[in-house]
Structure formats: C-alpha cells, structure tokens
Write a protein that holds these residues in place. Structure first.
Motif, PDB file in Angstrom:
ATOM      1  N   ALA A  24      29.842   2.980   6.628  1.00 30.79           N
ATOM      2  CA  ALA A  24      29.428   1.948   7.616  1.00 30.79           C
ATOM      3  C   ALA A  24      30.635   1.082   7.978  1.00 30.79           C
ATOM      4  CB  ALA A  24      28.309   1.100   7.036  1.00 30.79           C
ATOM      5  N   GLU A  25      31.447   0.766   6.973  1.00 32.18           N
ATOM      6  CA  GLU A  25      32.668  -0.028   7.178  1.00 32.18           C
ATOM      7  C   GLU A  25      33.575   0.678   8.192  1.00 32.18           C
ATOM      8  OE1 GLU A  25      32.334  -2.911   5.636  1.00 32.18           O
ATOM      9  OE2 GLU A  25      34.059  -3.384   6.918  1.00 32.18           O
ATOM     10  N   ALA A  26      33.717   1.977   8.021  1.00 34.65           N
ATOM     11  CA  ALA A  26      34.652   2.755   8.858  1.00 34.65           C
ATOM     12  C   ALA A  26      34.040   3.088  10.216  1.00 34.65           C
ATOM     13  CB  ALA A  26      35.042   4.033   8.126  1.00 34.65           C
ATOM     14  N   LEU A  27      32.724   3.009  10.341  1.00 35.16           N
ATOM     15  CA  LEU A  27      32.064   3.335  11.620  1.00 35.16           C
ATOM     16  C   LEU A  27      32.055   2.130  12.565  1.00 35.16           C
ATOM     17  CD1 LEU A  27      28.812   5.321  10.641  1.00 35.16           C
ATOM     18  CD2 LEU A  27      30.690   6.158  12.064  1.00 35.16           C
ATOM     19  N   ARG A  28      32.126   0.917  11.995  1.00 32.27           N
ATOM     20  CA  ARG A  28      31.892  -0.294  12.793  1.00 32.27           C
ATOM     21  C   ARG A  28      32.751  -0.314  14.058  1.00 32.27           C
ATOM     22  NH1 ARG A  28      28.888  -3.214   9.750  1.00 32.27           N
ATOM     23  NH2 ARG A  28      29.821  -2.826   7.738  1.00 32.27           N
ATOM     24  N   LYS A  29      34.078  -0.189  13.862  1.00 29.41           N
ATOM     25  CA  LYS A  29      34.986  -0.301  15.016  1.00 29.41           C
ATOM     26  C   LYS A  29      34.711   0.817  16.034  1.00 29.41           C
ATOM     27  CE  LYS A  29      39.672  -0.536  14.732  1.00 29.41           C
ATOM     28  NZ  LYS A  29      39.964  -0.155  13.374  1.00 29.41           N
ATOM     29  N   PRO A  30      34.758   2.104  15.608  1.00 28.41           N
ATOM     30  CA  PRO A  30      34.535   3.166  16.598  1.00 28.41           C
ATOM     31  C   PRO A  30      33.157   3.087  17.258  1.00 28.41           C
ATOM     32  CG  PRO A  30      34.859   4.116  14.404  1.00 28.41           C
ATOM     33  CD  PRO A  30      35.093   2.668  14.288  1.00 28.41           C
ATOM     34  N   MET A  31      32.204   2.358  16.641  1.00 32.47           N
ATOM     35  CA  MET A  31      30.899   2.187  17.280  1.00 32.47           C
ATOM     36  C   MET A  31      30.866   0.874  18.069  1.00 32.47           C
ATOM     37  SD  MET A  31      28.780   4.711  16.904  1.00 32.47           S
ATOM     38  CE  MET A  31      27.110   4.111  17.128  1.00 32.47           C
ATOM     39  N   GLY A  32      32.059   0.435  18.521  1.00 30.79           N
ATOM     40  CA  GLY A  32      32.109  -0.761  19.368  1.00 30.79           C
ATOM     41  C   GLY A  32      31.717  -2.027  18.632  1.00 30.79           C
ATOM     42  N   ASP A  69      12.925  18.400  12.335  1.00 30.23           N
ATOM     43  CA  ASP A  69      12.627  16.975  12.564  1.00 30.23           C
ATOM     44  C   ASP A  69      13.832  16.050  12.622  1.00 30.23           C
ATOM     45  OD1 ASP A  69      10.038  17.738  12.654  1.00 30.23           O
ATOM     46  OD2 ASP A  69       9.524  17.132  10.612  1.00 30.23           O
ATOM     47  N   PHE A  70      15.046  16.650  12.567  1.00 32.43           N
ATOM     48  CA  PHE A  70      16.249  15.809  12.615  1.00 32.43           C
ATOM     49  C   PHE A  70      17.240  16.338  13.649  1.00 32.43           C
ATOM     50  CE2 PHE A  70      15.205  13.208   9.068  1.00 32.43           C
ATOM     51  CZ  PHE A  70      14.592  14.015   8.120  1.00 32.43           C
ATOM     52  N   GLU A  71      18.026  15.388  14.177  1.00 32.33           N
ATOM     53  CA  GLU A  71      19.230  15.795  14.919  1.00 32.33           C
ATOM     54  C   GLU A  71      20.372  15.743  13.902  1.00 32.33           C
ATOM     55  OE1 GLU A  71      18.920  16.892  17.780  1.00 32.33           O
ATOM     56  OE2 GLU A  71      17.139  15.946  18.646  1.00 32.33           O
ATOM     57  N   TYR A  72      21.250  16.717  13.940  1.00 27.86           N
ATOM     58  CA  TYR A  72      22.329  16.845  12.950  1.00 27.86           C
ATOM     59  C   TYR A  72      23.605  16.229  13.530  1.00 27.86           C
ATOM     60  CZ  TYR A  72      19.347  19.656  10.016  1.00 27.86           C
ATOM     61  OH  TYR A  72      18.336  20.065   9.182  1.00 27.86           O
ATOM     62  N   LEU A  73      24.115  15.185  12.840  1.00 27.47           N
ATOM     63  CA  LEU A  73      25.209  14.410  13.441  1.00 27.47           C
ATOM     64  C   LEU A  73      26.567  14.654  12.776  1.00 27.47           C
ATOM     65  CD1 LEU A  73      23.291  11.043  13.925  1.00 27.47           C
ATOM     66  CD2 LEU A  73      23.612  12.902  15.557  1.00 27.47           C
ATOM     67  N   GLY A  74      26.618  15.551  11.808  1.00 30.90           N
ATOM     68  CA  GLY A  74      27.916  15.884  11.196  1.00 30.90           C
ATOM     69  C   GLY A  74      27.965  15.551   9.706  1.00 30.90           C
ATOM     70  N   MET A  75      28.831  16.297   8.994  1.00 30.57           N
ATOM     71  CA  MET A  75      28.959  16.116   7.542  1.00 30.57           C
ATOM     72  C   MET A  75      30.104  15.152   7.232  1.00 30.57           C
ATOM     73  SD  MET A  75      28.095  19.942   6.172  1.00 30.57           S
ATOM     74  CE  MET A  75      28.548  19.613   4.463  1.00 30.57           C
ATOM     75  N   ILE A  76      30.041  14.539   6.049  1.00 31.53           N
ATOM     76  CA  ILE A  76      30.955  13.451   5.687  1.00 31.53           C
ATOM     77  C   ILE A  76      31.915  13.852   4.570  1.00 31.53           C
ATOM     78  CG2 ILE A  76      31.028  11.075   4.762  1.00 31.53           C
ATOM     79  CD1 ILE A  76      28.042  10.862   5.845  1.00 31.53           C
ATOM     80  N   ALA A 127      23.570   9.193  22.688  1.00 35.27           N
ATOM     81  CA  ALA A 127      23.683   8.434  21.427  1.00 35.27           C
ATOM     82  C   ALA A 127      24.249   9.343  20.340  1.00 35.27           C
ATOM     83  CB  ALA A 127      22.322   7.896  21.021  1.00 35.27           C
ATOM     84  N   GLN A 128      23.739  10.570  20.257  1.00 35.59           N
ATOM     85  CA  GLN A 128      24.229  11.523  19.249  1.00 35.59           C
ATOM     86  C   GLN A 128      25.744  11.714  19.409  1.00 35.59           C
ATOM     87  OE1 GLN A 128      22.164  15.254  18.588  1.00 35.59           O
ATOM     88  NE2 GLN A 128      20.433  14.530  19.821  1.00 35.59           N
ATOM     89  N   ASP A 129      26.179  11.906  20.657  1.00 35.26           N
ATOM     90  CA  ASP A 129      27.616  12.156  20.897  1.00 35.26           C
ATOM     91  C   ASP A 129      28.451  10.938  20.496  1.00 35.26           C
ATOM     92  OD1 ASP A 129      27.085  14.148  23.939  1.00 35.26           O
ATOM     93  OD2 ASP A 129      26.850  14.582  21.793  1.00 35.26           O
ATOM     94  N   LYS A 130      27.915   9.746  20.805  1.00 37.50           N
ATOM     95  CA  LYS A 130      28.684   8.526  20.472  1.00 37.50           C
ATOM     96  C   LYS A 130      28.819   8.407  18.944  1.00 37.50           C
ATOM     97  CE  LYS A 130      29.812   4.002  21.713  1.00 37.50           C
ATOM     98  NZ  LYS A 130      29.911   3.046  22.816  1.00 37.50           N
ATOM     99  N   ILE A 131      27.731   8.709  18.236  1.00 41.65           N
ATOM    100  CA  ILE A 131      27.751   8.590  16.762  1.00 41.65           C
ATOM    101  C   ILE A 131      28.688   9.646  16.183  1.00 41.65           C
ATOM    102  CG2 ILE A 131      26.362   8.800  14.646  1.00 41.65           C
ATOM    103  CD1 ILE A 131      23.947   7.894  16.501  1.00 41.65           C
ATOM    104  N   ASN A 132      28.604  10.875  16.692  1.00 43.42           N
ATOM    105  CA  ASN A 132      29.442  11.949  16.142  1.00 43.42           C
ATOM    106  C   ASN A 132      30.926  11.677  16.403  1.00 43.42           C
ATOM    107  OD1 ASN A 132      30.745  14.938  16.830  1.00 43.42           O
ATOM    108  ND2 ASN A 132      29.627  14.786  14.902  1.00 43.42           N
ATOM    109  N   THR A 133      31.230  11.147  17.572  1.00 45.85           N
ATOM    110  CA  THR A 133      32.635  10.804  17.875  1.00 45.85           C
ATOM    111  C   THR A 133      33.124   9.704  16.934  1.00 45.85           C
ATOM    112  OG1 THR A 133      32.173  11.325  20.186  1.00 45.85           O
ATOM    113  CG2 THR A 133      34.192  10.076  19.744  1.00 45.85           C
ATOM    114  N   ALA A 134      32.247   8.722  16.712  1.00 44.54           N
ATOM    115  CA  ALA A 134      32.603   7.616  15.794  1.00 44.54           C
ATOM    116  C   ALA A 134      32.750   8.138  14.365  1.00 44.54           C
ATOM    117  CB  ALA A 134      31.532   6.540  15.856  1.00 44.54           C
ATOM    118  N   LEU A 135      31.888   9.098  13.985  1.00 44.58           N
ATOM    119  CA  LEU A 135      31.977   9.674  12.623  1.00 44.58           C
ATOM    120  C   LEU A 135      33.332  10.353  12.448  1.00 44.58           C
ATOM    121  CD1 LEU A 135      30.797  10.587   9.867  1.00 44.58           C
ATOM    122  CD2 LEU A 135      29.867  12.582  11.043  1.00 44.58           C
TER     123      LEU A 135
END
Ligand code: MLT
Length: 315
Positions: A38-46, A101-108, A253-261
């Motif tokens: 979450a710390e690392a996502l904050r900036k790329p998620m605006g 039941d889920f959209e898959y947004l990428g592995m960490i 939204a999915q694309d924005k989250i995946n790019t931020a990830l």
C-alpha cells in the motif's frame, strides 16, 4: 461513445479511499505484504488513500468472499496468497468461484516458509527437533491460520512427510499465532519468513529449516538447511501473493491498478523491505493479470489432488 464515456468517467479514478482487504488478522505475513505494498502503491495511484481492512477467519476464505461480493467499482481490492488456489478443494460450499468471481490484477511476490518453534523447545537443530517431535507424538501443538492457510498447508505437508501426527491449533492469522508461539502456548509452526525473520533475529523463537528449494541469503536464515536437504526429499513450498478485484470492475480501473502495481514492484524501498525478510518480488509476466490468472489455474489443478489425498476438507 459509451467506451469513451466510461474511460473518461475513470479519468479521475481513484477519487476516494481504496480498501485492500487482507483475509487474515493484522500482524501476520499477508498483512505485512499488504501494508508494504500500500505504501508503494500510493504515489503511482495518484496519492490515493489506501486502507487495509483485516477480515480473518476460515483460512482466508471469509475475506475473499467479502471481496467477491463487493461492488465492482475499483474501491475494494483483495490481497490474497496461494490459499486462493487451495480453497476450492478444501471448502465444499465455498461462497465464491476462484476463477469466475475475481478480476486478476497481477502477482506481487513469493515468500519462503520457515519451520519454527517456541523458544523453550530443547532441540538445537532439525535432527534433534524430529527426535523431540517423535518422543512427544500426539502431544505436539502445531499452530496455523486455519484450514487453507499457508501455515496449514505447510504443516499438512510436513506431517505427511515426517509421518508425525500433531494437534493443530487454528488462529485468525499467524500474527496472533506468533504471539502464542513466543509465549510457549503452542510448540511449533510453519510460517512465512516475512513474519518469522524478525522474531528469529530477536531470539524470540527458534528456527530449524526453510521450506524453499534453495537456502536463503538473508543473514538470519542463511544458516538454515532446506527441508529437502534435511531429509524431506522434494519438499518445496513458497507462498505467493497477488491482487484481485470483484468481477466486473471496469477495465480502466483494472489497468490503472495493474500499472501502479508494476511501478510499486520497482519501488526501491518496497524491494528492500521485502527482500530483507526473505521475500522475492515477481519480475516475470505473472505481474500481468492474464498470466496471473493462468498461474492460479495451474495451482488449482496442482493442489487439488494433494488436498484430496490428505482427506482434509470443510463443509
Ligand atoms: C497463512 O498461514 O496463511 C498466513 O501466514 C496467515 C497470515 O497471513 O496471517
């Protein structure tokens, strides 16, 4: 025009706090990965506000169910681990379908596990631990985070590989389980290095082996044998974590989250924190949703027979 409108409607997404549901109690390895990410996502998620919500219980399936049923608006996400691919075989009336039941947004990341014990257990190494376990057969308390948790699955594999039956004590996460291990209320646990490294360095618990194929490089764990070299041939367990959204979350939204990830996984501070605790950041194509989903499909077919053979399930 509709797609254009939809895309522009998401131009200022996110414009309110995003909740990442962690399906285990605070203070455990899943929670640790989520807070660091979450710390690392904050900036790329605006500079979005990202809130972690711990929803423990039933080996992580309660939290996953909550997200599967949440509004698909991009404001409720799930950070879950390998348990999402074992739940279908373990829970007979699971309230969600992992692949539908889920959209898959990428592995960490992928996190090795460690075999650890209360500080007062008399064994000084893995060989002595096995002798102690055999001498105390039927009385040993093995802590885990419930049916389908990583600690449960590792404990299951350890018991079947050593043919030493143990009593299992389930918790809502290995955060609270760790407190009891340090206090000696339980004897032994198989838990992720993101949760055990600090306690091992602090001498609060004892470590005997790691569950990955190769030995670890971190100072606290580099002296530990792998369970494979300690005699459990082929023992190899690492726990991966990934991000999900409810099915139907808008593609924008999915694309924005995946790019931020992807940006977060390149964040030097995030990498340092994770690697200092033995975790390995995903750098292959499983950071993409489609390959993440393919990997989960393969894990479901891998774990299904293992779990059925163990005859463990919940109704
Ligand atoms: C697990 O055993 O699945 C996890 O360690 C639980 C947790 O993250 O607390």
């Amino acid at each position: 025009v509709a797609t254009l409108a939809a895309a522009s409607a998401f131009a200022d997404y996110p414009d309110k706090p995003i909740t990442i549901v962690v399906p285990f109690a605070a203070g455990g390895p899943t929670d640790k990965v989520a807070r660091d990410l979450a710390e690392a996502l904050r900036k790329p998620m605006g500079n979005a506000t990202i809130i972690i919500e711990n929803v423990g219980g039933a080996g992580g399936t309660l939290g996953a169910t909550k997200v599967a049923k949440a509004a698909p608006d991009g404001y409720t996400l799930l950070l879950a681990h390998a348990g999402i691919s074992t739940a279908p075989a373990l829970y007979r009336n699971l309230q969600y379908k992992t692949l539908e039941d889920f959209e898959y947004l990428g592995m960490i990341n992928e996190v090795p596990m460690t075999l650890v014990s209360k500080p007062t257990l008399p064994a000084k190494n893995y060989g002595e631990l096995v002798k102690w376990l055999e001498a105390n057969k039927g009385k040993v308390n093995l802590a885990n985070a419930g049916l389908g948790s990583a600690s449960h699955l590792c404990g299951l594999m350890f018991q079947s590989a050593t043919k030493i039956e143990m009593q299992t004590v389930p918790y809502k996460g290995t955060g609270p389980a760790m407190t009891d291990l340090i206090g000696g209320q339980v004897d032994i646990m198989c838990d992720q290095t993101t949760n055990t490294t600090t306690q091992i360095e602090g001498g609060k618990i004892k470590a005997y082996a790691v569950t990955s194929k190769a030995r670890l490089k971190t100072a606290a764990l580099s002296g530990l044998p792998t369970l494979d070299e300690a005699g459990l041939k082929g023992f190899n367990v690492t726990i991966w974590h990934a991000l999900y959204a409810p099915k139907g979350t808008p593609k924008a939204a999915q694309d924005k989250i995946n790019t931020a990830l992807k940006a977060a996984l390149k964040d030097a501070e995030f990498i340092k924190r994770e690697e200092s605790l033995g975790a390995v950041i995903i750098t292959d194509n499983r950071v993409n949703g489609a390959d993440h989903k393919k990997f989960v499909e393969s894990e479901i077919s891998k774990w299904g027979p293992v779990i059925k053979a163990a005859g463990q399930y919940a109704d």
